[in-house]
Design a protein around this motif. Structure first.
Motif, short mmCIF file in Angstrom:
data_model
loop_
_atom_site.label_atom_id
_atom_site.label_comp_id
_atom_site.label_asym_id
_atom_site.label_seq_id
_atom_site.Cartn_x
_atom_site.Cartn_y
_atom_site.Cartn_z
N ALA A 163 0.82 -1.21 0.00
CA ALA A 163 0.00 0.00 0.00
C ALA A 163 0.85 1.26 0.00
N ALA A 166 2.61 1.80 -3.33
CA ALA A 166 1.68 2.36 -4.31
C ALA A 166 1.52 3.87 -4.16
N THR A 167 1.19 4.32 -2.97
CA THR A 167 0.94 5.76 -2.79
C THR A 167 2.22 6.58 -2.88
N VAL A 208 2.78 -4.39 -5.98
CA VAL A 208 1.58 -4.66 -5.19
C VAL A 208 1.34 -6.15 -5.05
N GLU A 256 -0.88 9.72 0.19
CA GLU A 256 -2.25 9.36 -0.14
C GLU A 256 -3.02 10.54 -0.74
N THR A 259 -2.00 10.95 -4.23
CA THR A 259 -2.57 9.87 -5.03
C THR A 259 -4.00 10.18 -5.45
N ILE A 297 -4.24 3.84 -10.38
CA ILE A 297 -4.44 3.92 -8.93
C ILE A 297 -5.47 2.89 -8.47
N ALA A 302 -5.27 1.61 -4.27
CA ALA A 302 -4.90 2.77 -3.44
C ALA A 302 -6.12 3.68 -3.27
#
Length: 353
Positions: A163, A166-167, A208, A256, A259, A297, A302
């Motif tokens: 997680a 990703a962000t 991921v 976040e 994102t 995304i 995310a």
């Protein structure tokens, strides 16, 4: 056609590879320093202690209080630790929070900085410092806060949860995206931006599902370095203004927030920056920049809505007003109604328009 442009290379040393953290002591010697205060967040205390062991006699203290958005109060606490340790340099290991603290200390004392990133934030490559006091975040650009040396060690990113990978990665992509339509953009940075987007957009879906994939980890960190260079070299626009305002006003999580907002900011600027949009779509292999980012995304699972991050709906008007104050240059004119519409869609997590 290449237009007249200006390009300035920043005075910073970069060491990239695997196992490069072992060279931290040697890099401090190159800087002519011998007393290091190590900086971390509370969650990365063990990594800070590990760095201390590697530094040996040069390790004189550890401050594990770095937090998001670099509050001035936290910097003042770290200043006390710096002076009590009689440190002549800081070693920051972590993401944007520790890097920001190192910069804040350098701004106030001139202390040398060695930064060891463990995320894809990119702040380590920039002469930019954002500090928070009260509910306001202010940003400065000065070579006084640029780290002298950065060590990128791919092995240190293996512990990044999917997680956060990703962000943090989308946060890095945001730097490159805005560099492509920056007022002071240039061909060198545009090449780095497009390649950075290409590397990260390919690596993140792999990370991921397979967090220990070393090829993807290497591509992601390399891409993050390229994106960080973009952030440090040219000005940013609407996206970064909105994210700084949201983060400083409501203490939203940094990566976040970037994102969630990025696809909407890109869609907002699409008609005013066609060359940038073409570069983004080439890099991502998609037909539309804003929708391609939104779909990426979603693939990463995310956050896609500001409401998921704890943003109150009644704060949207406040953010829109603040975004218009001392607004950054942007390829498309910024109006209150348009920003309200953008923020409302981002709050609900709707597809960008």
């Amino acid at each position: 056609m290449i237009q007249t442009f200006t390009y300035e290379a920043l005075p910073i040393r970069v060491r990239f590879g695997r196992g490069t953290i072992a060279e931290a002591g040697d890099e401090l010697s190159r800087l002519g320093t011998s007393r290091a205060l190590v900086l971390t967040t509370p969650q990365q205390l063990e990594q800070g202690e590990m760095v201390g062991v590697l530094l040996g006699q040069a390790f004189v203290g550890l401050f594990a209080g770095a937090v998001m958005h670099t509050p001035v109060a936290t910097t003042e606490q770290a200043l006390i630790a710096l002076r009590e340790a009689k440190a002549d340099c800081v070693v920051a290991i972590g993401g944007g929070s520790t890097t920001g603290l190192a910069k804040a200390l350098a701004r106030r004392t001139g202390v040398a900085q060695l930064v060891i990133p463990t995320t894809y934030a990119g702040s380590e490559m920039t002469p930019i410092l954002g500090e928070t006091e009260g509910a306001r975040k202010t940003t400065i650009r000065s070579l006084d806060v640029l780290p002298e040396t950065v060590i990128y060690d791919v092995d240190l990113t293996l512990g990044l949860p999917p997680a956060l990978s990703a962000t943090s990665g989308i946060n890095a992509i945001a730097h490159a995206v805005e560099a492509l339509y920056a007022e002071d953009r240039n061909p060198v940075i545009s090449l780095m931006a497009e390649d950075g987007i290409r590397m990260l957009s390919a690596a993140l879906p792999v990370l991921v599902s397979e967090p220990s994939d070393m090829e993807a980890r290497t591509k992601a960190l390399y891409g993050a370095w390229l994106c960080g260079c973009c952030l440090g070299a040219v000005g940013m626009s609407l996206h970064h203004k909105l994210c700084h305002t949201l983060g400083g006003s409501f203490n939203l999580p940094h990566a976040e927030t970037h994102t969630v907002v990025l696809p909407h900011a890109v869609a907002y600027n699409a008609t005013a920056a066609p060359e940038a949009m073409a570069a983004i779509t080439r890099a991502m292999g998609t037909s539309d920049a804003g929708h391609g980012l939104f779909d990426l995304i979603k693939t990463l699972d995310a956050p896609q809505a500001l409401s998921q991050l704890g943003m109150p709906q009644d704060g949207i008007k406040t953010v829109a007003e603040l975004a218009l104050e001392n607004s950054y240059w942007n390829p498309r004119p910024i109006t209150r109604d348009d920003i309200l519409s953008l923020l409302q869609r981002a709050w609900r997590g709707e597809r960008p328009q």
